[in-house]
Design a protein around this motif. Structure first.
Motif, PDB file in Angstrom:
ATOM      1  N   THR A  27       0.770  -1.180   0.103  1.00  0.00           N
ATOM      2  CA  THR A  27      -0.008  -0.096   0.147  1.00  0.00           C
ATOM      3  C   THR A  27       0.953   1.191  -0.116  1.00  0.00           C
ATOM      4  O   THR A  27       0.569   2.296  -0.809  1.00  0.00           O
ATOM      5  CB  THR A  27      -0.965  -0.036   1.099  1.00  0.00           C
ATOM      6  N   PHE A  28       1.984   1.268   0.873  1.00  0.00           N
ATOM      7  CA  PHE A  28       2.683   2.182   0.991  1.00  0.00           C
ATOM      8  C   PHE A  28       3.373   2.699  -0.405  1.00  0.00           C
ATOM      9  O   PHE A  28       3.626   3.783  -0.818  1.00  0.00           O
ATOM     10  CB  PHE A  28       3.940   2.167   1.845  1.00  0.00           C
ATOM     11  N   LEU A  29       4.099   1.511  -1.213  1.00  0.00           N
ATOM     12  CA  LEU A  29       4.633   1.801  -2.405  1.00  0.00           C
ATOM     13  C   LEU A  29       3.533   2.088  -3.571  1.00  0.00           C
ATOM     14  O   LEU A  29       3.935   2.863  -4.322  1.00  0.00           O
ATOM     15  CB  LEU A  29       5.145   0.529  -2.784  1.00  0.00           C
ATOM     16  N   ARG A  30       2.544   1.569  -3.376  1.00  0.00           N
ATOM     17  CA  ARG A  30       1.279   1.917  -4.511  1.00  0.00           C
ATOM     18  C   ARG A  30       0.992   3.595  -4.373  1.00  0.00           C
ATOM     19  O   ARG A  30       0.819   4.093  -5.260  1.00  0.00           O
ATOM     20  CB  ARG A  30       0.140   1.148  -4.298  1.00  0.00           C
ATOM     21  N   MET A  31       0.672   3.699  -3.179  1.00  0.00           N
ATOM     22  CA  MET A  31       0.322   5.328  -3.048  1.00  0.00           C
ATOM     23  C   MET A  31       1.570   6.246  -3.411  1.00  0.00           C
ATOM     24  O   MET A  31       1.207   7.189  -3.890  1.00  0.00           O
ATOM     25  CB  MET A  31      -0.039   5.615  -1.449  1.00  0.00           C
ATOM     26  N   SER A  32       2.688   6.026  -3.022  1.00  0.00           N
ATOM     27  CA  SER A  32       3.996   6.601  -3.217  1.00  0.00           C
ATOM     28  C   SER A  32       4.059   6.574  -4.669  1.00  0.00           C
ATOM     29  O   SER A  32       4.249   7.783  -5.314  1.00  0.00           O
ATOM     30  CB  SER A  32       5.073   6.064  -2.676  1.00  0.00           C
ATOM     31  N   ARG A  33       3.773   5.519  -5.392  1.00  0.00           N
ATOM     32  CA  ARG A  33       3.953   5.526  -7.210  1.00  0.00           C
ATOM     33  C   ARG A  33       2.787   6.172  -7.745  1.00  0.00           C
ATOM     34  O   ARG A  33       3.197   7.140  -8.681  1.00  0.00           O
ATOM     35  CB  ARG A  33       3.926   4.008  -7.621  1.00  0.00           C
ATOM     36  N   GLU A  34       1.684   6.060  -7.116  1.00  0.00           N
ATOM     37  CA  GLU A  34       0.517   6.724  -7.996  1.00  0.00           C
ATOM     38  C   GLU A  34       0.694   8.227  -7.670  1.00  0.00           C
ATOM     39  O   GLU A  34       0.096   8.953  -8.798  1.00  0.00           O
ATOM     40  CB  GLU A  34      -0.771   6.456  -7.281  1.00  0.00           C
ATOM     41  N   SER A  35       1.091   8.675  -6.676  1.00  0.00           N
ATOM     42  CA  SER A  35       1.209  10.318  -6.510  1.00  0.00           C
ATOM     43  C   SER A  35       2.606  10.824  -6.805  1.00  0.00           C
ATOM     44  O   SER A  35       2.820  11.915  -6.825  1.00  0.00           O
ATOM     45  CB  SER A  35       1.191  10.530  -4.785  1.00  0.00           C
ATOM     46  N   ARG A  36       3.490   9.969  -7.512  1.00  0.00           N
ATOM     47  CA  ARG A  36       4.709  10.354  -8.016  1.00  0.00           C
ATOM     48  C   ARG A  36       5.505  10.916  -6.640  1.00  0.00           C
ATOM     49  O   ARG A  36       6.316  11.941  -6.870  1.00  0.00           O
ATOM     50  CB  ARG A  36       4.832  11.366  -9.133  1.00  0.00           C
ATOM     51  N   GLY A  37       5.472  10.026  -5.727  1.00  0.00           N
ATOM     52  CA  GLY A  37       6.211  10.453  -4.492  1.00  0.00           C
ATOM     53  C   GLY A  37       5.866  11.424  -3.791  1.00  0.00           C
ATOM     54  O   GLY A  37       6.402  11.804  -2.536  1.00  0.00           O
ATOM     55  N   ARG A  38       4.752  12.106  -3.977  1.00  0.00           N
ATOM     56  CA  ARG A  38       3.936  13.188  -3.057  1.00  0.00           C
ATOM     57  C   ARG A  38       3.302  12.708  -1.856  1.00  0.00           C
ATOM     58  O   ARG A  38       3.217  13.562  -1.150  1.00  0.00           O
ATOM     59  CB  ARG A  38       3.225  14.087  -3.949  1.00  0.00           C
ATOM     60  N   ALA A  39       2.775  11.472  -1.778  1.00  0.00           N
ATOM     61  CA  ALA A  39       1.973  10.779  -0.696  1.00  0.00           C
ATOM     62  C   ALA A  39       2.725  11.018   0.433  1.00  0.00           C
ATOM     63  O   ALA A  39       4.162  10.663   0.503  1.00  0.00           O
ATOM     64  CB  ALA A  39       1.666   9.483  -0.908  1.00  0.00           C
ATOM     65  N   LEU A  40       2.362  11.660   1.614  1.00  0.00           N
ATOM     66  CA  LEU A  40       3.008  11.580   2.947  1.00  0.00           C
ATOM     67  C   LEU A  40       2.241  10.703   3.988  1.00  0.00           C
ATOM     68  O   LEU A  40       0.962  10.357   3.773  1.00  0.00           O
ATOM     69  CB  LEU A  40       3.465  12.758   3.417  1.00  0.00           C
ATOM     70  N   PHE A  41       2.843  10.268   4.993  1.00  0.00           N
ATOM     71  CA  PHE A  41       2.198   9.326   6.120  1.00  0.00           C
ATOM     72  C   PHE A  41       2.816  10.026   7.252  1.00  0.00           C
ATOM     73  O   PHE A  41       3.833  10.655   7.568  1.00  0.00           O
ATOM     74  CB  PHE A  41       2.814   7.985   5.809  1.00  0.00           C
ATOM     75  N   THR A  42       1.737   9.984   8.241  1.00  0.00           N
ATOM     76  CA  THR A  42       2.072  10.439   9.662  1.00  0.00           C
ATOM     77  C   THR A  42       2.242   9.428  10.628  1.00  0.00           C
ATOM     78  O   THR A  42       1.148   8.539  10.818  1.00  0.00           O
ATOM     79  CB  THR A  42       1.132  11.551  10.301  1.00  0.00           C
ATOM     80  N   PHE A  43       3.370   9.346  11.537  1.00  0.00           N
ATOM     81  CA  PHE A  43       3.375   8.217  12.435  1.00  0.00           C
ATOM     82  C   PHE A  43       3.043   9.175  13.675  1.00  0.00           C
ATOM     83  O   PHE A  43       3.531   9.955  14.355  1.00  0.00           O
ATOM     84  CB  PHE A  43       4.526   7.673  12.733  1.00  0.00           C
ATOM     85  N   ARG A  44       1.452   8.699  14.176  1.00  0.00           N
ATOM     86  CA  ARG A  44       0.995   9.541  15.073  1.00  0.00           C
ATOM     87  C   ARG A  44       1.421   9.094  16.706  1.00  0.00           C
ATOM     88  O   ARG A  44       1.215   8.144  17.353  1.00  0.00           O
ATOM     89  CB  ARG A  44      -0.551   9.313  15.158  1.00  0.00           C
ATOM     90  N   MET A  45       2.402   9.915  17.089  1.00  0.00           N
ATOM     91  CA  MET A  45       3.044   9.632  18.460  1.00  0.00           C
ATOM     92  C   MET A  45       2.463  10.458  19.601  1.00  0.00           C
ATOM     93  O   MET A  45       2.433  10.169  20.906  1.00  0.00           O
ATOM     94  CB  MET A  45       4.550  10.327  18.256  1.00  0.00           C
ATOM     95  N   PHE A  46       1.775  11.445  19.173  1.00  0.00           N
ATOM     96  CA  PHE A  46       1.170  12.341  20.248  1.00  0.00           C
ATOM     97  C   PHE A  46      -0.447  12.729  19.897  1.00  0.00           C
ATOM     98  O   PHE A  46      -0.903  12.708  18.798  1.00  0.00           O
ATOM     99  CB  PHE A  46       1.672  14.022  20.239  1.00  0.00           C
ATOM    100  N   ASN A  47      -1.104  12.715  20.785  1.00  0.00           N
ATOM    101  CA  ASN A  47      -2.659  13.043  20.670  1.00  0.00           C
ATOM    102  C   ASN A  47      -3.435  11.884  20.157  1.00  0.00           C
ATOM    103  O   ASN A  47      -3.894  12.260  19.009  1.00  0.00           O
ATOM    104  CB  ASN A  47      -2.922  14.100  20.161  1.00  0.00           C
ATOM    105  N   PRO A  48      -3.263  10.797  20.480  1.00  0.00           N
ATOM    106  CA  PRO A  48      -3.786   9.484  19.726  1.00  0.00           C
ATOM    107  C   PRO A  48      -5.366   9.456  19.831  1.00  0.00           C
ATOM    108  O   PRO A  48      -5.682   8.744  19.028  1.00  0.00           O
ATOM    109  CB  PRO A  48      -3.312   8.343  20.628  1.00  0.00           C
TER     110      PRO A  48
END
Length: 554
Positions: A390-411
């Motif tokens: 999923t990560f690679l597909r979303m990155s490929r489809e967006s030509r690398g513009r897709a970003l992801f957040t690892f929610r460490m604070f305020n879950p």
């Protein structure tokens, strides 16, 4: 007689909780000279019809201490309506400093706040020793917005104790010398004193930063020196996960000792009731006459990752991908065989992050209002994919513009809403200038207006603006800003409330030496004025730099 500037026909938001009221506002020099109906013309006029006119926003938790030396526009926060910022938080500052100790302070700032050491050493002048001369050096940089500074515990301990500052406890003479140094810094204009007790703030060699294990007696002696020199803010990053009750007791003692403002950083917990519980503890101190406040990130936050920077998995193929620049990484995603190697590695080794807390942030517009079903793991499960696919597909489809957040604070979003609604908890904690390649929360003001006010209705417009203007200005101790009042400084925003929003974070290489960082621009800012100077117009900087160094108003 013509005014220097007239903001005509806007919806005036006074900064003290009043709701928008139609009217004009005039500026002459660096001050507000008329509010309401302005009959005289302005040498320059801004048509504010249909727009909010607010005081400039005040950001009381930044780490722009170094960045101002090479970016006097102080981006990204100056794109988001901030006209005054507090630096020197978390105990890490660049003054006082003895000759030859600059490398120690620069190394500590790098490991604590992810600000490149070489930039700190190469781009800053280091032509100071005491805090007053440090403020003078900042003034010479002519920043676009106002800056006030806290004197940091780490620097003070090094200045007095040398290498023993890291692990040792001060003698009585050393404790007195530290109090004297802080007292002089306050007398010379420091807004207050900051300290860090959190175990995650470490030196380059892995040891906790100076002051982490300071005894309450040391801090109380410093607090007495702050009071003796006119008073100031006591800012704290606490070890709440280690000794919650003890740390809250320390906050109470500091407030009792100073009779002045005490501020600490806070995030919401996982439980629905966590926000109310934390507010209850702070409110209890307030009801006892203590001036204790907290600042919290107003959204779920943490590391941002994507093809441009951090990668979520490890393994041989992922290490190969990590060594590539962005263009090569993007090309590699079109290699079916290499992508299969990445997927196989991800299946064989656990991810670097908990994937149920890793959320797609978006491509064109950021989305921060996460629910568990929005996680990368949940998205992958619905598509019958491995999360790496999923990560690679979303990155490929967006030509690398897709970003992801690892929610460490305020879950927990519900707990967060309760938390930031508290009487003594204010939105902020964007950490501008720090963690520049990992985190981007500098646009928190725009998020409060767009998400919590316009979209969710958690705050009225008047209350949202109060929480970002007069309230933090009072905590910072700058009483001549944060309100639309004749005679106060002309720090102002003209905002299209229906359009105000954060744009998608971008990873750029605009620091000296080609160092990369995240930035985040904004939409909806018709104008930002700092001390009467229009520094931003239609979301773009004008080149004007109207900022000043805000010194303690004893």
């Amino acid at each position: 007689m013509a005014h220097d500037l007239v903001i005509r026909g806007g919806l005036l938001v006074d900064g003290i909780g009043g709701e928008p009221t139609p009217g004009d506002l005039a500026v002459d020099g660096d001050k507000i000279t008329a509010v309401g109906e302005v009959a005289n013309e302005g040498r320059r006029e801004i048509d504010a019809r249909g727009h909010l006119v607010t005081p400039g926003f005040v950001d009381i938790h930044t780490h722009l201490d170094a960045q101002v030396s090479w970016d006097p526009l102080l981006t990204p926060i100056s794109w988001h309506g901030v006209t005054s910022a507090l630096i020197g938080n978390c105990g890490v500052t660049f003054a006082p400093v003895r000759p030859g100790d600059s490398k120690l302070l620069a190394g500590m700032m790098e490991t604590v706040e992810d600000i490149p050491r070489e930039l700190i050493l190469d781009q800053m002048s280091w032509k100071w020793e005491g805090y007053g001369s440090y403020l003078d050096s900042l003034e010479a940089l002519n920043p676009a917005i106002n800056l006030g500074g806290l004197v940091g515990h780490c620097a003070v301990r090094f200045y007095v104790m040398g290498e023993r500052a890291v692990d040792g406890q001060p003698s009585d003479a050393e404790a007195g010398a530290m109090a004297d140094v802080v007292g002089q810094a306050i007398a010379d204009g420091a807004i207050g004193f900051s300290t860090s007790r959190i175990r995650g703030h470490v030196m380059p060699d892995g040891r906790d930063v100076p002051g982490t294990h300071a005894k309450p007696e040391e801090l109380l002696r410093i607090a007495e020196a702050v009071v003796a020199n006119g008073g100031g803010l006591m800012q704290n990053v606490l070890n709440l996960s280690g000794d919650f009750d003890g740390e809250m007791a320390l906050i109470r003692k500091l407030a009792e000792a100073t009779g002045d403002r005490v501020l600490f950083s806070l995030t919401g917990g996982r439980g629905d009731a966590s926000g109310d519980r934390l507010n209850g503890l702070i409110d209890e101190m307030g009801e006892g006459g203590l001036d204790v406040n907290a600042v919290a990130i107003p959204r779920g936050s943490g590391f941002i990752m994507g093809l441009c920077n951090i990668l979520p998995w490890r393994g041989v193929a992922w290490r190969k991908l990590k060594k590539m620049d962005f263009t090569a990484r993007l090309k590699a995603l079109d290699d079916v065989g290499f992508c299969q190697e990445l997927i196989d590695d991800a299946k064989a080794k656990p991810a670097n992050f908990q994937l149920t807390d890793l959320f797609p942030l978006g491509v064109d517009k950021p989305v921060y209002d996460f629910e568990p079903d929005d996680s990368l793991a949940a998205v992958a499960d619905r598509r019958d994919e491995h999360p790496a696919e999923t990560f690679l597909r979303m990155s490929r489809e967006s030509r690398g513009r897709a970003l992801f957040t690892f929610r460490m604070f305020n879950p927990n979003t519900r707990a967060l809403a309760d938390l930031i609604s508290g009487e003594h908890v204010f939105p902020g904690l964007g950490d501008a200038g720090a963690h520049v390649g990992q985190i981007m929360d500098s646009g928190w003001c725009s998020y409060v207006l767009s998400h919590w006010t316009r979209d969710k209705g958690l705050f009225s417009v008047g209350e949202a603006v109060r929480r970002m203007t007069s309230a933090p200005a009072r905590i910072m101790g700058v009483g001549d800003r944060g309100r639309l009042v004749v005679g106060l400084r002309a720090d102002l925003n003209v905002i299209d409330f229906e359009k105000v929003a954060e744009r998608m974070p971008e990873f750029v290489y605009d620091f000296p030496g080609g160092h990369g960082r995240f930035i985040q621009r904004a939409d909806g800012y018709r104008a930002t004025i700092c001390n009467g100077e229009v520094i931003l117009e239609n979301d773009e900087h004008t080149g004007a730099r109207g900022g000043r160094i805000l010194r303690n108003q004893h």
